[in-house]
Design a protein around this motif. Structure first.
Motif, mmCIF file in Angstrom:
data_model
loop_
_atom_site.group_PDB
_atom_site.id
_atom_site.type_symbol
_atom_site.label_atom_id
_atom_site.label_comp_id
_atom_site.label_asym_id
_atom_site.label_seq_id
_atom_site.Cartn_x
_atom_site.Cartn_y
_atom_site.Cartn_z
ATOM 1 N N LYS A 1 -6.103 -11.481 3.287
ATOM 2 C CA LYS A 1 -6.821 -11.620 2.017
ATOM 3 C C LYS A 1 -6.461 -12.919 1.307
ATOM 4 O O LYS A 1 -7.277 -13.486 0.584
ATOM 5 C CB LYS A 1 -6.531 -10.416 1.112
ATOM 6 C CG LYS A 1 -7.308 -9.175 1.503
ATOM 7 C CD LYS A 1 -6.794 -7.940 0.787
ATOM 8 C CE LYS A 1 -6.941 -8.038 -0.710
ATOM 9 N NZ LYS A 1 -6.566 -6.756 -1.384
ATOM 10 N N ASN B 1 -1.963 -2.327 10.485
ATOM 11 C CA ASN B 1 -3.280 -2.937 10.292
ATOM 12 C C ASN B 1 -3.563 -3.220 8.820
ATOM 13 O O ASN B 1 -4.195 -4.228 8.482
ATOM 14 C CB ASN B 1 -4.372 -2.033 10.868
ATOM 15 C CG ASN B 1 -4.381 -2.024 12.385
ATOM 16 O OD1 ASN B 1 -3.918 -2.977 13.021
ATOM 17 N ND2 ASN B 1 -4.881 -0.959 12.974
ATOM 18 N N THR B 2 -3.095 -2.352 7.940
ATOM 19 C CA THR B 2 -3.284 -2.565 6.510
ATOM 20 C C THR B 2 -2.475 -3.765 6.041
ATOM 21 O O THR B 2 -2.944 -4.563 5.218
ATOM 22 C CB THR B 2 -2.879 -1.308 5.713
ATOM 23 O OG1 THR B 2 -3.639 -0.187 6.181
ATOM 24 C CG2 THR B 2 -3.154 -1.492 4.227
ATOM 25 N N HIS C 1 0.842 -1.203 0.000
ATOM 26 C CA HIS C 1 0.000 0.000 0.000
ATOM 27 C C HIS C 1 0.879 1.256 0.000
ATOM 28 O O HIS C 1 2.048 1.205 0.394
ATOM 29 C CB HIS C 1 -0.902 0.010 1.238
ATOM 30 C CG HIS C 1 -2.077 0.940 1.134
ATOM 31 N ND1 HIS C 1 -3.155 0.679 0.316
ATOM 32 C CD2 HIS C 1 -2.344 2.130 1.736
ATOM 33 C CE1 HIS C 1 -4.046 1.662 0.439
ATOM 34 N NE2 HIS C 1 -3.558 2.549 1.299
ATOM 35 N N ASP D 1 0.842 7.584 11.462
ATOM 36 C CA ASP D 1 -0.146 6.604 11.007
ATOM 37 C C ASP D 1 0.419 5.198 10.954
ATOM 38 O O ASP D 1 -0.076 4.346 10.228
ATOM 39 C CB ASP D 1 -0.672 7.004 9.622
ATOM 40 C CG ASP D 1 0.427 6.979 8.565
ATOM 41 O OD1 ASP D 1 1.620 6.844 8.929
ATOM 42 O OD2 ASP D 1 0.111 7.106 7.372
ATOM 43 N N PHE E 1 -4.303 -6.836 7.132
ATOM 44 C CA PHE E 1 -5.490 -7.014 6.289
ATOM 45 C C PHE E 1 -5.110 -7.636 4.944
ATOM 46 O O PHE E 1 -5.789 -8.539 4.447
ATOM 47 C CB PHE E 1 -6.166 -5.660 6.064
ATOM 48 C CG PHE E 1 -7.346 -5.713 5.132
ATOM 49 C CD1 PHE E 1 -8.579 -6.170 5.572
ATOM 50 C CD2 PHE E 1 -7.220 -5.302 3.809
ATOM 51 C CE1 PHE E 1 -9.665 -6.228 4.713
ATOM 52 C CE2 PHE E 1 -8.303 -5.360 2.939
ATOM 53 C CZ PHE E 1 -9.528 -5.821 3.387
ATOM 54 N N GLU E 2 -4.013 -7.159 4.347
ATOM 55 C CA GLU E 2 -3.573 -7.699 3.056
ATOM 56 C C GLU E 2 -3.149 -9.161 3.187
ATOM 57 O O GLU E 2 -3.421 -9.981 2.308
ATOM 58 C CB GLU E 2 -2.410 -6.859 2.516
ATOM 59 C CG GLU E 2 -2.807 -5.465 2.067
ATOM 60 C CD GLU E 2 -3.816 -5.499 0.924
ATOM 61 O OE1 GLU E 2 -3.639 -6.307 -0.007
ATOM 62 O OE2 GLU E 2 -4.794 -4.730 0.966
ATOM 63 N N LYS F 1 -1.946 2.374 11.434
ATOM 64 C CA LYS F 1 -2.730 2.121 10.219
ATOM 65 C C LYS F 1 -1.919 1.292 9.225
ATOM 66 O O LYS F 1 -2.458 0.390 8.568
ATOM 67 C CB LYS F 1 -3.144 3.445 9.579
ATOM 68 C CG LYS F 1 -3.930 3.278 8.287
ATOM 69 C CD LYS F 1 -4.305 4.636 7.698
ATOM 70 C CE LYS F 1 -5.067 4.457 6.385
ATOM 71 N NZ LYS F 1 -5.444 5.779 5.790
ATOM 72 N N ILE F 2 -0.632 1.572 9.114
ATOM 73 C CA ILE F 2 0.226 0.820 8.200
ATOM 74 C C ILE F 2 0.264 -0.649 8.612
ATOM 75 O O ILE F 2 0.134 -1.552 7.778
ATOM 76 C CB ILE F 2 1.647 1.416 8.177
ATOM 77 C CG1 ILE F 2 1.619 2.832 7.590
ATOM 78 C CG2 ILE F 2 2.597 0.527 7.368
ATOM 79 C CD1 ILE F 2 2.963 3.531 7.612
ATOM 80 N N ARG G 1 -0.385 12.795 7.878
ATOM 81 C CA ARG G 1 -0.012 11.476 8.389
ATOM 82 C C ARG G 1 1.168 11.537 9.354
ATOM 83 O O ARG G 1 1.327 10.688 10.219
ATOM 84 C CB ARG G 1 0.285 10.514 7.248
ATOM 85 C CG ARG G 1 1.386 10.940 6.294
ATOM 86 C CD ARG G 1 1.637 9.864 5.252
ATOM 87 N NE ARG G 1 2.037 8.635 5.912
ATOM 88 C CZ ARG G 1 3.317 8.306 6.104
ATOM 89 N NH1 ARG G 1 4.290 9.109 5.722
ATOM 90 N NH2 ARG G 1 3.605 7.180 6.704
ATOM 91 N N PHE H 1 0.771 5.207 1.504
ATOM 92 C CA PHE H 1 0.097 6.016 2.517
ATOM 93 C C PHE H 1 0.424 7.496 2.271
ATOM 94 O O PHE H 1 1.592 7.887 2.334
ATOM 95 C CB PHE H 1 0.541 5.589 3.915
ATOM 96 C CG PHE H 1 0.234 4.148 4.204
ATOM 97 C CD1 PHE H 1 -0.963 3.786 4.810
ATOM 98 C CD2 PHE H 1 1.122 3.144 3.828
ATOM 99 C CE1 PHE H 1 -1.270 2.450 5.047
ATOM 100 C CE2 PHE H 1 0.825 1.813 4.072
ATOM 101 C CZ PHE H 1 -0.372 1.469 4.674
#
Length: 241
Positions: free
Chosen positions: A158, A150-151, A85, A144, A154-155, A147-148, A92, A87
């Motif tokens: 998947k 958690n992303t 991702h 952030d 999440f990936e 957030k990094i 941020r 960002f």
């Protein structure tokens, strides 16, 4: 050694050598004592922990920069880094230190990697600290970076049900319980032991060995190993590398 604090000053003194306004963040996952760990750093002048960062030389690709930054932080570069991702929120980074030193906005490219905990050599200088944290017990994070992380998780989730993970995290021989703990940590839920074992074996990436673990105080358990060639081939195809 191009550490976080030193590299920021290096950027100011050598702006023509780096791509402007772009950072790299590596989310580095390890596995130890039944828990997934994440590697974090902290400058003595900051009150929050952060992910390892790096800048990109104009003479190298983004991927080359990511591997260089990885090696500079943990001494390993022969592992798979996955870009997941970008960002670029306006605010941020909100540290006063950043505003004073850099005085500009930065976009960050996120990569994640699975590493063998025992092979990591953590490098830092007297101005910083580097440490592993449990994935479920992270400290307060800078900007952030939560957030990094958690992303990245999440990936990973998947594709976690399509191909196995754990080859880089586990020793060559491991128990099914150890593998299940890794899946549970990323998915955030408990998995049925029998169903999990049945699914892992049906995917064809794991060998059942004629050996058992011999840990003191623990009932002997069947050991397994990954079929490396098949594992890596499927991973490359799935990630389209």
């Amino acid at each position: 050694m191009n550490h976080f604090f030193e590299s920021k000053h290096l950027l100011l003194n050598s702006k023509d050598k780096f791509l402007p306004s772009i950072l790299l963040n590596n989310v580095i996952f390890g596995y130890y004592d039944g828990k997934i760990k994440i590697l974090l750093k902290k400058l003595m002048i900051y009150d929050k922990w952060m992910l390892p960062e790096g800048f990109i030389y104009k003479t190298e690709s983004v991927e080359e920069a990511a591997y260089r930054a990885l090696k500079e932080n943990i001494g390993i570069d022969n592992i798979l880094l996955t870009q997941f991702h970008v960002f670029g929120e306006i605010n941020r980074l909100y540290s006063k230190v950043d505003k004073n030193i850099l005085n500009q906005r930065y976009v960050s490219i996120g990569y994640y990697a699975f590493v063998n905990y025992s092979k990591v050599k953590m490098f830092c200088n007297e101005k910083e600290e580097i440490r592993w944290f449990d994935i479920n017990k992270l400290p307060k994070l800078y900007g952030d970076h939560n957030k990094i992380i958690n992303t990245a998780i999440f990936e990973i989730c998947k594709y976690i049900n399509h191909i196995p993970i754990g080859y880089e995290l586990l020793p060559e021989k491991f128990t099914m319980s150890e593998l299940r703990l890794i899946y549970e940590a990323f998915l955030g839920e408990n998995l049925d032991r029998r169903n999990f074992q049945r699914k892992m074996l049906s995917m064809g990436f794991i060998n059942k060995l004629n050996e058992k673990s011999e840990k003191r105080g623990i009932k002997p358990t069947i050991l397994y190993s990954f079929k490396k060639d098949k594992y890596m081939k499927c991973l490359m195809q799935f990630l389209k590398l």
